[in-house]
Motif scaffolding. Structure first.
Motif, PDB file in Angstrom:
ATOM      1  N   ALA A 250      89.975 -73.707  -0.202  1.00 21.50           N
ATOM      2  CA  ALA A 250      90.622 -72.643  -0.961  1.00 21.50           C
ATOM      3  C   ALA A 250      89.631 -71.587  -1.427  1.00 21.50           C
ATOM      4  O   ALA A 250      89.824 -70.398  -1.232  1.00 21.50           O
ATOM      5  CB  ALA A 250      91.348 -73.244  -2.158  1.00 21.50           C
ATOM      6  N   THR A 251      88.558 -72.005  -2.076  1.00 22.25           N
ATOM      7  CA  THR A 251      87.550 -71.073  -2.569  1.00 22.25           C
ATOM      8  C   THR A 251      86.176 -71.720  -2.523  1.00 22.25           C
ATOM      9  O   THR A 251      86.052 -72.950  -2.476  1.00 22.25           O
ATOM     10  CB  THR A 251      87.827 -70.656  -4.027  1.00 22.25           C
ATOM     11  N   TYR A 252      85.150 -70.901  -2.537  1.00 22.66           N
ATOM     12  CA  TYR A 252      83.792 -71.416  -2.681  1.00 22.66           C
ATOM     13  C   TYR A 252      82.906 -70.350  -3.280  1.00 22.66           C
ATOM     14  O   TYR A 252      83.281 -69.189  -3.374  1.00 22.66           O
ATOM     15  CB  TYR A 252      83.263 -71.961  -1.356  1.00 22.66           C
ATOM     16  N   CYS A 253      81.724 -70.753  -3.713  1.00 24.31           N
ATOM     17  CA  CYS A 253      80.802 -69.846  -4.386  1.00 24.31           C
ATOM     18  C   CYS A 253      79.908 -69.166  -3.355  1.00 24.31           C
ATOM     19  O   CYS A 253      79.159 -69.830  -2.633  1.00 24.31           O
ATOM     20  CB  CYS A 253      79.946 -70.613  -5.397  1.00 24.31           C
ATOM     21  N   ALA A 254      79.978 -67.858  -3.276  1.00 25.38           N
ATOM     22  CA  ALA A 254      79.226 -67.105  -2.272  1.00 25.38           C
ATOM     23  C   ALA A 254      78.130 -66.277  -2.925  1.00 25.38           C
ATOM     24  O   ALA A 254      78.301 -65.759  -4.025  1.00 25.38           O
ATOM     25  CB  ALA A 254      80.170 -66.187  -1.505  1.00 25.38           C
ATOM     26  N   ASN A 255      77.025 -66.163  -2.216  1.00 30.95           N
ATOM     27  CA  ASN A 255      75.933 -65.298  -2.633  1.00 30.95           C
ATOM     28  C   ASN A 255      76.034 -64.018  -1.820  1.00 30.95           C
ATOM     29  O   ASN A 255      75.705 -63.996  -0.632  1.00 30.95           O
ATOM     30  CB  ASN A 255      74.588 -65.995  -2.388  1.00 30.95           C
ATOM     31  N   PHE A 256      76.520 -62.946  -2.447  1.00 32.07           N
ATOM     32  CA  PHE A 256      76.732 -61.704  -1.718  1.00 32.07           C
ATOM     33  C   PHE A 256      75.449 -61.142  -1.117  1.00 32.07           C
ATOM     34  O   PHE A 256      75.490 -60.382  -0.157  1.00 32.07           O
ATOM     35  CB  PHE A 256      77.347 -60.647  -2.648  1.00 32.07           C
ATOM     36  N   ALA A 257      74.317 -61.517  -1.660  1.00 33.85           N
ATOM     37  CA  ALA A 257      73.047 -60.973  -1.172  1.00 33.85           C
ATOM     38  C   ALA A 257      72.630 -61.584   0.152  1.00 33.85           C
ATOM     39  O   ALA A 257      71.928 -60.941   0.939  1.00 33.85           O
ATOM     40  CB  ALA A 257      71.955 -61.190  -2.216  1.00 33.85           C
ATOM     41  N   SER A 258      73.064 -62.821   0.444  1.00 37.78           N
ATOM     42  CA  SER A 258      72.544 -63.511   1.627  1.00 37.78           C
ATOM     43  C   SER A 258      73.591 -64.233   2.464  1.00 37.78           C
ATOM     44  O   SER A 258      73.267 -64.729   3.540  1.00 37.78           O
ATOM     45  CB  SER A 258      71.483 -64.539   1.192  1.00 37.78           C
ATOM     46  N   ASP A 259      74.832 -64.305   2.019  1.00 37.31           N
ATOM     47  CA  ASP A 259      75.866 -65.050   2.737  1.00 37.31           C
ATOM     48  C   ASP A 259      76.409 -64.215   3.889  1.00 37.31           C
ATOM     49  O   ASP A 259      77.070 -63.201   3.675  1.00 37.31           O
ATOM     50  CB  ASP A 259      76.987 -65.414   1.768  1.00 37.31           C
ATOM     51  N   ALA A 260      76.161 -64.629   5.110  1.00 37.26           N
ATOM     52  CA  ALA A 260      76.586 -63.864   6.279  1.00 37.26           C
ATOM     53  C   ALA A 260      78.094 -63.857   6.459  1.00 37.26           C
ATOM     54  O   ALA A 260      78.623 -63.069   7.245  1.00 37.26           O
ATOM     55  CB  ALA A 260      75.923 -64.414   7.545  1.00 37.26           C
ATOM     56  N   SER A 261      78.808 -64.717   5.748  1.00 33.45           N
ATOM     57  CA  SER A 261      80.267 -64.724   5.797  1.00 33.45           C
ATOM     58  C   SER A 261      80.879 -63.879   4.687  1.00 33.45           C
ATOM     59  O   SER A 261      82.076 -63.576   4.722  1.00 33.45           O
ATOM     60  CB  SER A 261      80.791 -66.168   5.692  1.00 33.45           C
ATOM     61  N   ASN A 262      80.081 -63.533   3.705  1.00 35.00           N
ATOM     62  CA  ASN A 262      80.542 -62.725   2.578  1.00 35.00           C
ATOM     63  C   ASN A 262      79.400 -61.794   2.156  1.00 35.00           C
ATOM     64  O   ASN A 262      78.872 -61.878   1.060  1.00 35.00           O
ATOM     65  CB  ASN A 262      80.964 -63.616   1.406  1.00 35.00           C
ATOM     66  N   CYS A 263      79.020 -60.927   3.058  1.00 32.27           N
ATOM     67  CA  CYS A 263      77.839 -60.092   2.853  1.00 32.27           C
ATOM     68  C   CYS A 263      78.191 -58.849   2.044  1.00 32.27           C
ATOM     69  O   CYS A 263      78.846 -57.927   2.539  1.00 32.27           O
ATOM     70  CB  CYS A 263      77.247 -59.690   4.202  1.00 32.27           C
ATOM     71  N   GLY A 264      77.791 -58.848   0.789  1.00 30.69           N
ATOM     72  CA  GLY A 264      78.084 -57.718  -0.079  1.00 30.69           C
ATOM     73  C   GLY A 264      79.422 -57.813  -0.772  1.00 30.69           C
ATOM     74  O   GLY A 264      79.624 -57.227  -1.837  1.00 30.69           O
ATOM     75  N   GLU A 265      80.361 -58.554  -0.167  1.00 32.11           N
ATOM     76  CA  GLU A 265      81.689 -58.749  -0.752  1.00 32.11           C
ATOM     77  C   GLU A 265      82.382 -59.881  -0.014  1.00 32.11           C
ATOM     78  O   GLU A 265      81.988 -60.262   1.093  1.00 32.11           O
ATOM     79  CB  GLU A 265      82.514 -57.471  -0.658  1.00 32.11           C
ATOM     80  N   CYS A 266      83.411 -60.437  -0.607  1.00 32.01           N
ATOM     81  CA  CYS A 266      84.150 -61.533   0.012  1.00 32.01           C
ATOM     82  C   CYS A 266      84.742 -61.112   1.351  1.00 32.01           C
ATOM     83  O   CYS A 266      85.344 -60.044   1.473  1.00 32.01           O
ATOM     84  CB  CYS A 266      85.276 -62.006  -0.904  1.00 32.01           C
TER      85      CYS A 266
END
Length: 392
Positions: A250-266
């Motif tokens: 359902a949800t998870y904690c993303a690091n917008f700075a480095s997450d290639a699946s949520n880069c800059g935003e979800c």
């Protein structure tokens, strides 16, 4: 008041195209009406200083300038542009009530959707003004870029042209290389800090630090509404992380700075094995090429419409990794030189005295956002034409 709103650009052509080698832009509901053209050269243009978040400001703005230059290179044309430099302005459209120098021919990237940037229920949605108010993308998701041209219905003379690029749905690159692949990454080559889960097939690369289905280790599940943060099941995300939806949970904690699946935003996914650095995708390949896109849009900017030839710059679609529109095909050169012949004045065509009443759609039927511009244009018998490029 007599006005006409049109839509055109790098998109699916909604109307049949003529058999000629190139097509000049005209008012849609009057095929014998005046062709569009700039009456004087050099034609000024300005670039929003932010450029593309993914291709970087330096890379994307340099590619934009090369795209303008491309249309001036044929020896048979007198077309020239004047680079007015970079600006912090993000507003597009023509306002006849201000000084001519206040109306910029602007190229700007829209890196957020208006549904995300503007508050729900904001009047801008009904007025079609969210893009200018919030510097956001309010056109269709599948449209790569949109050119809006304001012109005289009586003569076809272009008064203003602006290009918006859809950075909210497309990853732009400004480099050479092979086309990015849209296939899922091979889990056997997961990035550092990720692991192929579950062991065996089918499996996927899981980021153990934040994946609630594989929190800290494959198979360790954090049951909703519990989240996974720093490899532990917790009630809320750690500072610096944001809650995002996931295909696996359902949800998870993303690091917008480095997450290639949520880069800059979800939900903003870097493709082709790209990494996320400081909130922007760094692609090792060509995704949506800046120069390929803008060379096409500048064709609309100068008065050209779509053609059926898939090898021409003015063809209405562009694939991931495509770069062939960076250079002009003979059809494109013929159009350029017909409108702006070397040693002669720009040429018009059609009935330059036939004014129009009403509104309609062009290539994409994308009339959203035209309302206020049409109202302003009406007093001067102006028309508004919009053109776009789409992904197949």
């Amino acid at each position: 008041m007599r006005t006409l709103a049109l839509a055109a650009g790098l998109a699916v052509a909604a109307l049949p195209l003529s058999a000629s080698a190139f097509n000049r832009s005209r008012p849609q509901n009057n095929p014998s009406g005046p062709c569009l053209y700039w009456p004087q050269v050099p034609v000024p243009f300005s670039l929003n200083q932010a450029g593309s978040k993914d291709a970087t400001a330096a890379g994307s703005l340099a590619a934009a300038r090369r795209s303008f230059e491309t249309w001036t290179l044929p020896s048979c044309t007198h077309l020239q542009f004047r680079d007015m430099g970079d600006t912090d302005r993000t507003d597009v459209g023509f306002n006849p009530k201000v000084n001519a120098t206040d109306n910029l021919n602007l190229i700007v990237w829209r890196d957020k959707k208006c549904t995300d940037a503007a508050p729900a229920g904001d009047p801008c949605f009904a007025l079609g003004t969210c893009a200018n108010t919030y510097n956001c993308w309010e056109q269709q998701d599948g449209t790569i870029a949109l050119t809006t041209t304001t012109y005289s219905n009586k003569t076809g003379e272009i008064l203003d042209a602006d290009i918006e690029l859809n950075g909210s749905n497309f990853i732009f690159t400004a480099q050479d290389g092979s086309a990015c692949s849209t296939a899922a990454p091979d889990p056997a080559h997961c990035p550092s800090g990720w692991q192929a889960c579950p062991v065996g097939k089918p499996f996927y690369c899981a980021e153990l630090a934040v994946d609630p289905s594989n929190c800290g280790a494959c198979g360790t599940v954090c049951s909703s509404p519990v989240l996974c943060s720093s490899g532990k099941c917790v009630a809320s995300c750690d500072p610096g992380l944001a809650k995002c939806p996931s295909e696996q949970s359902a949800t998870y904690c993303a690091n917008f700075a480095s997450d290639a699946s949520n880069c800059g935003e979800c939900g903003r996914t870097c493709i082709g094995g790209g990494t996320c650095s400081a909130g922007r995708c760094v692609e090792p390949c060509v995704a949506t090429d800046v120069e390929n896109t803008l060379t096409h849009e500048i064709g609309h900017f100068i008065g050209l419409d779509h053609v059926n030839d898939a090898n021409a710059t003015m063809y209405s679609r562009a694939d991931i990794g495509e770069t062939k529109k960076r250079s002009l095909a003979q059809d494109d050169i013929d159009g350029d030189c017909t409108i702006y012949p070397a040693g002669a004045a720009p040429t018009t065509c059609g009935d330059a005295s036939n004014n129009l009443t009403g509104s309609g759609g062009g290539c994409t039927c994308a009339s959203a956002g035209a309302g206020p511009l049409i109202a302003l244009a009406g007093a001067l018998l102006l028309g508004l034409r919009r053109a776009s490029l789409r992904r197949p």
